[in-house]
Motif scaffolding. Structure first.
Motif, PDB file in Angstrom:
ATOM      1  N   MET A 169      -9.219  17.203   8.768  1.00 47.26           N
ATOM      2  CA  MET A 169      -9.207  18.370   7.875  1.00 47.26           C
ATOM      3  C   MET A 169      -7.844  19.056   7.873  1.00 47.26           C
ATOM      4  SD  MET A 169     -11.684  18.460   6.008  1.00 47.26           S
ATOM      5  CE  MET A 169     -10.945  19.818   5.095  1.00 47.26           C
ATOM      6  N   VAL A 170      -7.144  18.984   9.021  1.00 47.45           N
ATOM      7  CA  VAL A 170      -5.807  19.592   9.101  1.00 47.45           C
ATOM      8  C   VAL A 170      -4.844  18.822   8.203  1.00 47.45           C
ATOM      9  CG1 VAL A 170      -3.853  20.078  10.637  1.00 47.45           C
ATOM     10  CG2 VAL A 170      -6.193  20.468  11.447  1.00 47.45           C
ATOM     11  N   VAL A 171      -4.842  17.489   8.315  1.00 44.99           N
ATOM     12  CA  VAL A 171      -3.898  16.717   7.493  1.00 44.99           C
ATOM     13  C   VAL A 171      -4.276  16.782   6.013  1.00 44.99           C
ATOM     14  CG1 VAL A 171      -3.062  15.149   9.285  1.00 44.99           C
ATOM     15  CG2 VAL A 171      -5.036  14.511   7.988  1.00 44.99           C
ATOM     16  N   THR A 172      -5.563  16.938   5.731  1.00 46.37           N
ATOM     17  CA  THR A 172      -5.975  17.057   4.326  1.00 46.37           C
ATOM     18  C   THR A 172      -5.389  18.332   3.726  1.00 46.37           C
ATOM     19  OG1 THR A 172      -8.042  15.922   4.814  1.00 46.37           O
ATOM     20  CG2 THR A 172      -7.966  17.129   2.746  1.00 46.37           C
ATOM     21  N   ARG A 173      -5.515  19.447   4.472  1.00 48.56           N
ATOM     22  CA  ARG A 173      -5.039  20.739   3.946  1.00 48.56           C
ATOM     23  C   ARG A 173      -3.512  20.787   3.869  1.00 48.56           C
ATOM     24  NH1 ARG A 173      -8.764  24.935   3.820  1.00 48.56           N
ATOM     25  NH2 ARG A 173      -7.177  25.923   2.522  1.00 48.56           N
ATOM     26  N   VAL A 174      -2.857  20.281   4.908  1.00 51.35           N
ATOM     27  CA  VAL A 174      -1.384  20.293   4.915  1.00 51.35           C
ATOM     28  C   VAL A 174      -0.868  19.385   3.790  1.00 51.35           C
ATOM     29  CG1 VAL A 174       0.680  19.656   6.240  1.00 51.35           C
ATOM     30  CG2 VAL A 174      -1.195  20.862   7.366  1.00 51.35           C
ATOM     31  N   GLY A 175      -1.470  18.196   3.689  1.00 53.39           N
ATOM     32  CA  GLY A 175      -1.072  17.253   2.629  1.00 53.39           C
ATOM     33  C   GLY A 175      -1.267  17.873   1.250  1.00 53.39           C
ATOM     34  N   ALA A 176      -2.381  18.576   1.071  1.00 53.61           N
ATOM     35  CA  ALA A 176      -2.666  19.210  -0.227  1.00 53.61           C
ATOM     36  C   ALA A 176      -1.599  20.250  -0.558  1.00 53.61           C
ATOM     37  CB  ALA A 176      -4.053  19.858  -0.198  1.00 53.61           C
ATOM     38  N   ALA A 177      -1.202  21.022   0.451  1.00 53.40           N
ATOM     39  CA  ALA A 177      -0.191  22.067   0.216  1.00 53.40           C
ATOM     40  C   ALA A 177       1.146  21.431  -0.206  1.00 53.40           C
ATOM     41  CB  ALA A 177      -0.005  22.900   1.486  1.00 53.40           C
ATOM     42  N   THR A 236       0.867  -1.167   0.000  1.00 56.26           N
ATOM     43  CA  THR A 236       0.000   0.000   0.000  1.00 56.26           C
ATOM     44  C   THR A 236       0.907   1.221   0.000  1.00 56.26           C
ATOM     45  OG1 THR A 236      -1.724   1.127   1.250  1.00 56.26           O
ATOM     46  CG2 THR A 236      -0.548  -0.610   2.446  1.00 56.26           C
ATOM     47  N   SER A 237       0.706   2.193   0.872  1.00 57.19           N
ATOM     48  CA  SER A 237       1.521   3.413   0.794  1.00 57.19           C
ATOM     49  C   SER A 237       1.274   4.275   2.033  1.00 57.19           C
ATOM     50  CB  SER A 237       1.100   4.207  -0.447  1.00 57.19           C
ATOM     51  OG  SER A 237       1.659   5.495  -0.441  1.00 57.19           O
ATOM     52  N   THR A 238       2.214   5.168   2.343  1.00 58.44           N
ATOM     53  CA  THR A 238       1.942   6.145   3.408  1.00 58.44           C
ATOM     54  C   THR A 238       0.784   7.054   2.974  1.00 58.44           C
ATOM     55  OG1 THR A 238       3.742   7.481   2.492  1.00 58.44           O
ATOM     56  CG2 THR A 238       4.242   6.193   4.467  1.00 58.44           C
ATOM     57  N   ALA A 239       0.492   7.086   1.656  1.00 61.09           N
ATOM     58  CA  ALA A 239      -0.659   7.858   1.160  1.00 61.09           C
ATOM     59  C   ALA A 239      -1.967   7.305   1.718  1.00 61.09           C
ATOM     60  CB  ALA A 239      -0.698   7.836  -0.369  1.00 61.09           C
ATOM     61  N   GLY A 240      -1.938   6.078   2.230  1.00 63.05           N
ATOM     62  CA  GLY A 240      -3.156   5.467   2.749  1.00 63.05           C
ATOM     63  C   GLY A 240      -3.541   5.947   4.136  1.00 63.05           C
ATOM     64  N   PHE A 241      -2.668   6.737   4.788  1.00 61.04           N
ATOM     65  CA  PHE A 241      -2.947   7.171   6.162  1.00 61.04           C
ATOM     66  C   PHE A 241      -3.763   8.458   6.240  1.00 61.04           C
ATOM     67  CE2 PHE A 241       0.639   4.327   6.870  1.00 61.04           C
ATOM     68  CZ  PHE A 241       0.215   3.622   7.985  1.00 61.04           C
ATOM     69  N   GLN A 242      -3.919   9.172   5.124  1.00 63.27           N
ATOM     70  CA  GLN A 242      -4.678  10.427   5.159  1.00 63.27           C
ATOM     71  C   GLN A 242      -5.194  10.735   3.733  1.00 63.27           C
ATOM     72  OE1 GLN A 242      -0.936  10.775   5.722  1.00 63.27           O
ATOM     73  NE2 GLN A 242      -1.194  10.481   3.542  1.00 63.27           N
ATOM     74  N   PRO A 243      -6.196  11.629   3.636  1.00 67.06           N
ATOM     75  CA  PRO A 243      -6.659  12.002   2.288  1.00 67.06           C
ATOM     76  C   PRO A 243      -5.512  12.667   1.525  1.00 67.06           C
ATOM     77  CG  PRO A 243      -8.209  12.743   3.973  1.00 67.06           C
ATOM     78  CD  PRO A 243      -6.972  12.307   4.683  1.00 67.06           C
ATOM     79  N   THR A 244      -5.432  12.388   0.226  1.00 66.54           N
ATOM     80  CA  THR A 244      -4.320  12.930  -0.565  1.00 66.54           C
ATOM     81  C   THR A 244      -4.858  13.714  -1.763  1.00 66.54           C
ATOM     82  OG1 THR A 244      -4.209  10.804  -1.678  1.00 66.54           O
ATOM     83  CG2 THR A 244      -2.592  11.182   0.061  1.00 66.54           C
ATOM     84  N   ALA A 245      -5.109  15.008  -1.543  1.00 65.94           N
ATOM     85  CA  ALA A 245      -5.523  15.860  -2.657  1.00 65.94           C
ATOM     86  C   ALA A 245      -4.457  15.792  -3.739  1.00 65.94           C
ATOM     87  CB  ALA A 245      -5.677  17.293  -2.171  1.00 65.94           C
ATOM     88  N   TYR A 246      -4.861  15.913  -4.965  1.00 70.14           N
ATOM     89  CA  TYR A 246      -3.995  15.818  -6.164  1.00 70.14           C
ATOM     90  C   TYR A 246      -3.578  14.378  -6.468  1.00 70.14           C
ATOM     91  CZ  TYR A 246      -3.903  20.760  -5.211  1.00 70.14           C
ATOM     92  OH  TYR A 246      -4.294  22.040  -4.935  1.00 70.14           O
ATOM     93  N   LEU A 247      -3.846  13.488  -5.522  1.00 73.74           N
ATOM     94  CA  LEU A 247      -3.703  12.042  -5.780  1.00 73.74           C
ATOM     95  C   LEU A 247      -4.925  11.390  -5.122  1.00 73.74           C
ATOM     96  CD1 LEU A 247       0.074  11.415  -4.907  1.00 73.74           C
ATOM     97  CD2 LEU A 247      -0.948  10.943  -7.132  1.00 73.74           C
ATOM     98  N   THR A 261      -7.751   9.748  -5.923  1.00 77.38           N
ATOM     99  CA  THR A 261      -8.170   8.356  -6.141  1.00 77.38           C
ATOM    100  C   THR A 261      -7.079   7.404  -5.690  1.00 77.38           C
ATOM    101  OG1 THR A 261      -9.475   9.096  -8.018  1.00 77.38           O
ATOM    102  CG2 THR A 261      -9.069   6.744  -7.879  1.00 77.38           C
ATOM    103  N   TYR A 262      -5.832   7.742  -6.027  1.00 75.59           N
ATOM    104  CA  TYR A 262      -4.713   6.880  -5.639  1.00 75.59           C
ATOM    105  C   TYR A 262      -4.666   6.706  -4.117  1.00 75.59           C
ATOM    106  CZ  TYR A 262       0.013   5.225  -4.738  1.00 75.59           C
ATOM    107  OH  TYR A 262       1.083   4.504  -4.278  1.00 75.59           O
ATOM    108  N   GLY A 263      -4.697   7.820  -3.396  1.00 72.34           N
ATOM    109  CA  GLY A 263      -4.616   7.755  -1.930  1.00 72.34           C
ATOM    110  C   GLY A 263      -5.762   6.940  -1.357  1.00 72.34           C
ATOM    111  N   ALA A 264      -6.954   7.103  -1.963  1.00 75.02           N
ATOM    112  CA  ALA A 264      -8.117   6.356  -1.454  1.00 75.02           C
ATOM    113  C   ALA A 264      -7.963   4.866  -1.727  1.00 75.02           C
ATOM    114  CB  ALA A 264      -9.402   6.894  -2.086  1.00 75.02           C
ATOM    115  N   THR A 265      -7.372   4.501  -2.872  1.00 74.64           N
ATOM    116  CA  THR A 265      -7.155   3.059  -3.136  1.00 74.64           C
ATOM    117  C   THR A 265      -6.181   2.495  -2.100  1.00 74.64           C
ATOM    118  OG1 THR A 265      -5.273   3.308  -4.693  1.00 74.64           O
ATOM    119  CG2 THR A 265      -7.509   3.287  -5.644  1.00 74.64           C
TER     120      THR A 265
END
Ligand SMILES: NC(=O)c1ccc[n+]([C@@H]2O[C@H](COP(=O)([O-])OP(=O)(O)OC[C@H]3O[C@@H](n4cnc5c(N)ncnc54)[C@H](OP(=O)(O)O)[C@@H]3O)[C@@H](O)[C@H]2O)c1
Length: 277
Positions: free
Chosen positions: A254-262, A143-154, A156-160
């Motif tokens: 929501m904090v990790v979503t925004r920080v991750g997106a940035a 899987t990926s560390t992307a699986g631990f939080q929502p990943t804007a700009y990725l 669908t990938y992060g959700a998979t």
């Protein structure tokens, strides 16, 4: 505790998806270095180039096609039935991402990603589980560390990857008391073809961004085999990725979503497209 070599010697068939490049290729190389006679069946569209010998069986498969998954599983079940006694190791590793704002991305590619990253993992595991339960073994899902939080700009990938992470951990509990266990492998940025196929013009780790916790695919492979031998259920590769995974799961979503997106926005949209918002 067995060493990776001792663990691998107890397996009779090792099945891996996506051994034609990157992490999968490095896992096959690492296995072959430790146990040259290990029987490895690789499922990917293209054939792994190097290290080919009579113990590496390539089954050309487009895992995003459910009929192809069923046909490959049928071949694998025949191979397993004819193999010596020993555990079965299934490593679901194939996967890809697609970088960009969801509204700009190709719909068919997003669905193909779900079919490969999610559907094929569940389907192949379900096809092989009956024989694995008889013989014993392990289901390793990359899987990926992307699986631990929502990943804007990725997105669908992060959700998979979140699906596969949660599914693998839950499956491990379902299988408790049987001869089969699971291991969820969560690499962070790893040098491979991943970034090119995901649409990053330049891999983030080559942009002089020294903060990125990037690794080689060889190191991810070695850590995976070590975690397998130790009987771990979850591997997050390296302390910097462990820190990211920790904060990703502990801070308000929501904090990790925004920080991750940035952070992810910086990786390509700003640097290459000049269209940050
Ligand atoms: N690199 C990273 O930074 C990173 C970080 C976290 C997690 N991961 C995960 O690690 C896994 C391996 O990725 P990688 O970094 O090694 O990337 P990679 O070098 O691009 O390898 C991807 C592998 O997936 C296979 N694949 C792609 N589409 C397929 C399909 N339709 N059917 C069958 N196989 C297919 C490819 O084989 P063919 O093209 O020959 O089919 C290739 O062997 C992926 O699940 C990825 O999400 C990577």
């Amino acid at each position: 505790m067995p060493t990776p070599t001792e663990y691998l010697k107890h397996t009779s068939v090792i099945i891996i998806t996506g051994g034609s490049s990157g992490i999968g290729c490095s896992i096959i190389k690492a296995i072959k270095k430790l146990v040259p006679t290990a029987t490895v069946c690789n499922l990917s569209r293209s054939k792994p180039g190097v290290f080919f010998d009579q113990h590496v069986i390539h089954i050309a498969t487009d895992l995003s096609d459910s009929k192809a998954v069923a046909a490959a599983a049928e071949q694998l079940n025949i191979i397993i039935a004819g193999a010596e006694a020993g555990e079965i190791l299934l490593i679901n590793n194939s996967g890809f991402g697609d970088y960009g704002r969801q509204q700009d991305l190709d719909r068919a590619k997003q669905l193909q990603m779900i079919d490969l990253n999610v559907r094929a993992v569940v389907d192949l595991t379900a096809h092989l589980l009956p024989q694995m339960l008889e013989r014993g073994g392990c289901v390793v899902n990359v899987t990926s560390t992307a699986g631990f939080q929502p990943t804007a700009y990725l997105a669908t990938y992060g959700a998979t990857k979140a699906f596969v992470l949660n599914w693998t951990l839950a499956l491990g509990e379902d299988l408790r008391g049987t001869k089969v266990r699971t291991l969820a492998v969560c690499p962070g940025p790893t040098r491979s073809n991943f970034f090119k196929s995901a649409g990053f013009e330049t891999p983030p780790m080559q942009e002089g961004a020294s903060w990125t916790p990037d690794m080689t695919s060889e190191l991810v492979a070695d850590l995976t085999l070590l975690a397998l031998a130790k009987g771990k259920s979850l591997l997050v590769t390296g302390w910097r990725n462990q820190l990211i995974a920790f904060f990703g799961s502990k801070f308000p979503i929501m904090v990790v979503t925004r920080v991750g997106a940035a952070i992810l926005r910086k990786m390509r949209l700003e640097t290459h497209q000049g269209n940050s918002k």
